[in-house]
Write a protein that holds these residues in place. Structure first.
Motif, PDB file in Angstrom:
ATOM      1  N   ASP A 211       0.988  -1.367  -0.004  1.00  0.00           N
ATOM      2  CA  ASP A 211       0.083   0.067   0.097  1.00  0.00           C
ATOM      3  C   ASP A 211       1.003   1.116  -0.172  1.00  0.00           C
ATOM      4  O   ASP A 211       0.583   2.122  -0.824  1.00  0.00           O
ATOM      5  CB  ASP A 211      -0.922  -0.107   1.276  1.00  0.00           C
ATOM      6  CG  ASP A 211      -1.567  -1.307   1.299  1.00  0.00           C
ATOM      7  OD1 ASP A 211      -1.201  -2.176   1.677  1.00  0.00           O
ATOM      8  OD2 ASP A 211      -2.838  -1.056   1.570  1.00  0.00           O
ATOM      9  N   ARG A 215       1.176   4.384  -2.728  1.00  0.00           N
ATOM     10  CA  ARG A 215       0.649   5.727  -2.490  1.00  0.00           C
ATOM     11  C   ARG A 215       2.100   6.660  -2.794  1.00  0.00           C
ATOM     12  O   ARG A 215       1.860   7.684  -3.295  1.00  0.00           O
ATOM     13  CB  ARG A 215       0.246   5.796  -1.018  1.00  0.00           C
ATOM     14  CG  ARG A 215      -0.934   5.198  -0.790  1.00  0.00           C
ATOM     15  CD  ARG A 215      -1.390   5.430   0.824  1.00  0.00           C
ATOM     16  NE  ARG A 215      -2.316   4.505   1.035  1.00  0.00           N
ATOM     17  CZ  ARG A 215      -3.636   4.788   0.618  1.00  0.00           C
ATOM     18  NH1 ARG A 215      -3.927   5.862   0.172  1.00  0.00           N
ATOM     19  NH2 ARG A 215      -4.829   3.818   1.107  1.00  0.00           N
ATOM     20  N   ARG A 239      -7.502  -6.088  -3.686  1.00  0.00           N
ATOM     21  CA  ARG A 239      -7.793  -4.747  -2.725  1.00  0.00           C
ATOM     22  C   ARG A 239      -6.809  -4.020  -3.324  1.00  0.00           C
ATOM     23  O   ARG A 239      -6.723  -2.686  -3.649  1.00  0.00           O
ATOM     24  CB  ARG A 239      -7.633  -4.859  -1.352  1.00  0.00           C
ATOM     25  CG  ARG A 239      -7.862  -3.684  -0.516  1.00  0.00           C
ATOM     26  CD  ARG A 239      -7.453  -4.102   0.925  1.00  0.00           C
ATOM     27  NE  ARG A 239      -6.212  -4.394   1.018  1.00  0.00           N
ATOM     28  CZ  ARG A 239      -4.957  -3.564   1.295  1.00  0.00           C
ATOM     29  NH1 ARG A 239      -5.431  -2.081   1.276  1.00  0.00           N
ATOM     30  NH2 ARG A 239      -3.916  -3.851   1.521  1.00  0.00           N
ATOM     31  N   ALA A 242      -7.384  -2.530  -6.748  1.00  0.00           N
ATOM     32  CA  ALA A 242      -8.318  -1.661  -6.769  1.00  0.00           C
ATOM     33  C   ALA A 242      -7.675  -0.248  -6.173  1.00  0.00           C
ATOM     34  O   ALA A 242      -8.144   0.933  -6.349  1.00  0.00           O
ATOM     35  CB  ALA A 242      -9.650  -1.745  -5.710  1.00  0.00           C
ATOM     36  N   LEU A 243      -6.931  -0.375  -5.233  1.00  0.00           N
ATOM     37  CA  LEU A 243      -6.227   0.818  -4.623  1.00  0.00           C
ATOM     38  C   LEU A 243      -5.334   1.568  -5.794  1.00  0.00           C
ATOM     39  O   LEU A 243      -5.444   2.845  -5.904  1.00  0.00           O
ATOM     40  CB  LEU A 243      -5.326   0.503  -3.661  1.00  0.00           C
ATOM     41  CG  LEU A 243      -4.626   1.713  -2.688  1.00  0.00           C
ATOM     42  CD1 LEU A 243      -5.471   2.764  -2.238  1.00  0.00           C
ATOM     43  CD2 LEU A 243      -3.675   1.178  -2.008  1.00  0.00           C
ATOM     44  N   GLY A 245      -6.100   1.728  -8.776  1.00  0.00           N
ATOM     45  CA  GLY A 245      -7.110   2.310  -9.636  1.00  0.00           C
ATOM     46  C   GLY A 245      -7.550   3.630  -8.955  1.00  0.00           C
ATOM     47  O   GLY A 245      -7.811   4.726  -9.571  1.00  0.00           O
ATOM     48  N   GLU A 246      -7.879   3.521  -7.720  1.00  0.00           N
ATOM     49  CA  GLU A 246      -8.392   4.884  -6.971  1.00  0.00           C
ATOM     50  C   GLU A 246      -7.498   6.092  -6.933  1.00  0.00           C
ATOM     51  O   GLU A 246      -7.681   7.095  -6.992  1.00  0.00           O
ATOM     52  CB  GLU A 246      -8.659   4.373  -5.490  1.00  0.00           C
ATOM     53  CG  GLU A 246      -9.757   3.321  -5.444  1.00  0.00           C
ATOM     54  CD  GLU A 246     -10.047   2.685  -3.858  1.00  0.00           C
ATOM     55  OE1 GLU A 246      -9.205   3.293  -3.159  1.00  0.00           O
ATOM     56  OE2 GLU A 246     -10.706   1.773  -3.714  1.00  0.00           O
ATOM     57  N   LEU A 247      -6.183   5.476  -6.811  1.00  0.00           N
ATOM     58  CA  LEU A 247      -5.079   6.636  -6.951  1.00  0.00           C
ATOM     59  C   LEU A 247      -4.752   7.054  -8.341  1.00  0.00           C
ATOM     60  O   LEU A 247      -3.984   7.879  -8.315  1.00  0.00           O
ATOM     61  CB  LEU A 247      -3.594   6.084  -6.244  1.00  0.00           C
ATOM     62  CG  LEU A 247      -3.786   5.460  -4.664  1.00  0.00           C
ATOM     63  CD1 LEU A 247      -2.516   4.665  -4.417  1.00  0.00           C
ATOM     64  CD2 LEU A 247      -3.887   6.716  -3.871  1.00  0.00           C
ATOM     65  N   GLY A 248      -5.287   6.461  -9.398  1.00  0.00           N
ATOM     66  CA  GLY A 248      -4.978   6.977 -10.702  1.00  0.00           C
ATOM     67  C   GLY A 248      -3.761   6.436 -11.243  1.00  0.00           C
ATOM     68  O   GLY A 248      -3.267   7.324 -12.145  1.00  0.00           O
TER      69      GLY A 248
END
Length: 402
Positions: A211, A215, A239, A242-243, A245-248
């Motif tokens: 993670d 980030r 997960r 997906a993270l 993707g969420e962070l672009g």
């Protein structure tokens, strides 16, 4: 010498403890009569070794088959089995990894403790009581062990503080690296920075901190051409994907799943920097991390945190970058530091550092310790005639244990 290796963590299961047990078993079996005592019903065991799949990963059950074994000396690859030292008729050397002695899982406890789970006001004490009981039994056992073999200075310091071990019965046993990871690698030309992580992606193994790297990549990508490859599989992979993707950053991150040998070696060759900045806690640590030395053997610099045993393998500014904390900002700053000094990391020099971590060195060390145990049992207060690494000796002095 008849060696009984106690190893509930053994192939075909996957993990660092399994890798270490298998390689030591292979090496020692070429020199001695070795039998591996491992779990029941875990699938096809490793070929070419004498295997006794009789263990239940519960010392109350496992004491009986182990006590009946015809061996001269025991080598316990999970620290929890150190609780049987002195209860088995033959002497024992105990490998201490990290979590296996911080939160031991093969030591049973009085079942009366389970009744607390359903009681108001006291249910919260059940787990601490279980762990306190396990640590008590382990402390007693380790005090009777002929030798204790922590896999890093970090693990050694933790075990010394927690169990009051004698420094003269404690010998650091670094995990090794297989010959196949020594590869010729040419530094990449300036351009995209290619990051690599190799890890199991398990919800119970989040200390690996993929993670944090994701980030950090999101933070760095605003001013740096960066690509991140994650090798490994597990139930936490969805997960993490997906993270991303969420962070672009999904277009900059590739999750490969598990790779075969040729693909894994290629992934190391193509990487500019191996990144695994673990997050340790009082009950969950990275004892060493074999993947760090696998990367270094291939000439790949490593970025890691100072929170675990990886500091034994990584020389800051020479074989990699050490960061004080493992949050995303610290990881990003470490990557920037590497990028600024990228040309100074010589693959040949990095690879040369891994030479002392070949499995042959680890096998020699275990062989010498077990021979010492048989000569005199390495009684309390007697020195094990195996040279301790200079760094370990300095640390032992600093905590007053030598």
């Amino acid at each position: 010498m008849k060696i009984g290796m106690i190893s509930t963590e053994f192939p075909p299961a996957i993990g660092g403890m399994q890798v270490m047990a298998f390689n030591l078993a292979q090496g020692l079996s070429r020199r001695h009569d070795l039998v591996v005592y491992t779990r029941r019903n875990q699938g096809v065991p490793a070929a070419g070794l004498a295997i006794e799949p009789v263990l239940a990963a519960d010392i109350r059950h496992d004491l009986r088959p182990l006590a009946a074994a015809d061996v001269d000396v025991w080598l316990a690859m999970n620290a929890g089995y150190g609780a049987l030292a002195g209860r088995l008729p033959k002497p024992m050397a105990v490998v201490c990894n990290g979590n296996d002695f911080l939160t031991p899982w093969v030591i049973d406890y009085p079942r009366q403790i389970d009744f607390l789970e359903g009681k108001p006001h006291v249910w919260r004490y059940a787990h601490p009581l279980r762990q306190a009981w396990r640590r008590r039994l382990l402390r007693r056992g380790l005090s009777r062990a002929a030798a204790v073999l922590p896999i890093s200075e970090h693990s050694r310091d933790l075990a010394v503080r927690r169990f009051g071990l004698d420094g003269d019965r404690t010998v650091i046993l670094h995990p090794g690296v297989e010959d196949r990871f020594f590869q010729t690698r040419t530094p990449a030309a300036a351009g995209s920075l290619r990051l690599l992580t190799v890890s199991r992606l398990d919800i119970h193994n989040r200390r690996k901190n993929v993670d944090g790297v994701l980030r950090a990549v999101a933070e760095l990508r605003r001013g740096m051409d960066i690509r991140y490859t994650v090798v490994g599989d597990g139930n936490d992979r969805p997960r993490l994907e997906a993270l991303a993707g969420e962070l672009g950053i999904a277009d900059a991150v590739r999750f490969t799943g598990k790779l075969d040998e040729a693909e894994l070696l290629a992934a190391y060759r193509e990487a500019d920097l191996f990144v695994l900045a673990g997050q340790a806690s009082e009950t969950d640590v990275e004892g060493f991390g074999i993947v760090y030395i696998e990367a270094i053997a291939g000439g790949v610099p490593v970025l890691c945190s100072r929170s675990g045993g990886a500091v034994d393998a990584v020389r800051d500014g020479e074989t990699g970058i050490l960061i004080e904390r493992s949050d995303a900002t610290s990881i990003a700053e470490g990557i920037r530091r590497f990028q600024a000094a990228r040309s100074g990391f010589d693959p040949a020099r990095i690879s040369a550092h891994a030479e002392k971590f070949r499995w042959s060195a680890a096998i020699d060390r275990v062989d010498a310790v077990l021979a010492s145990v048989l000569r005199g049992g390495v009684p309390r207060g007697a020195a094990v005639p195996v040279e301790m690494p200079a760094g370990a000796a300095r640390r032992a002095d600093s905590v007053g244990m030598t």
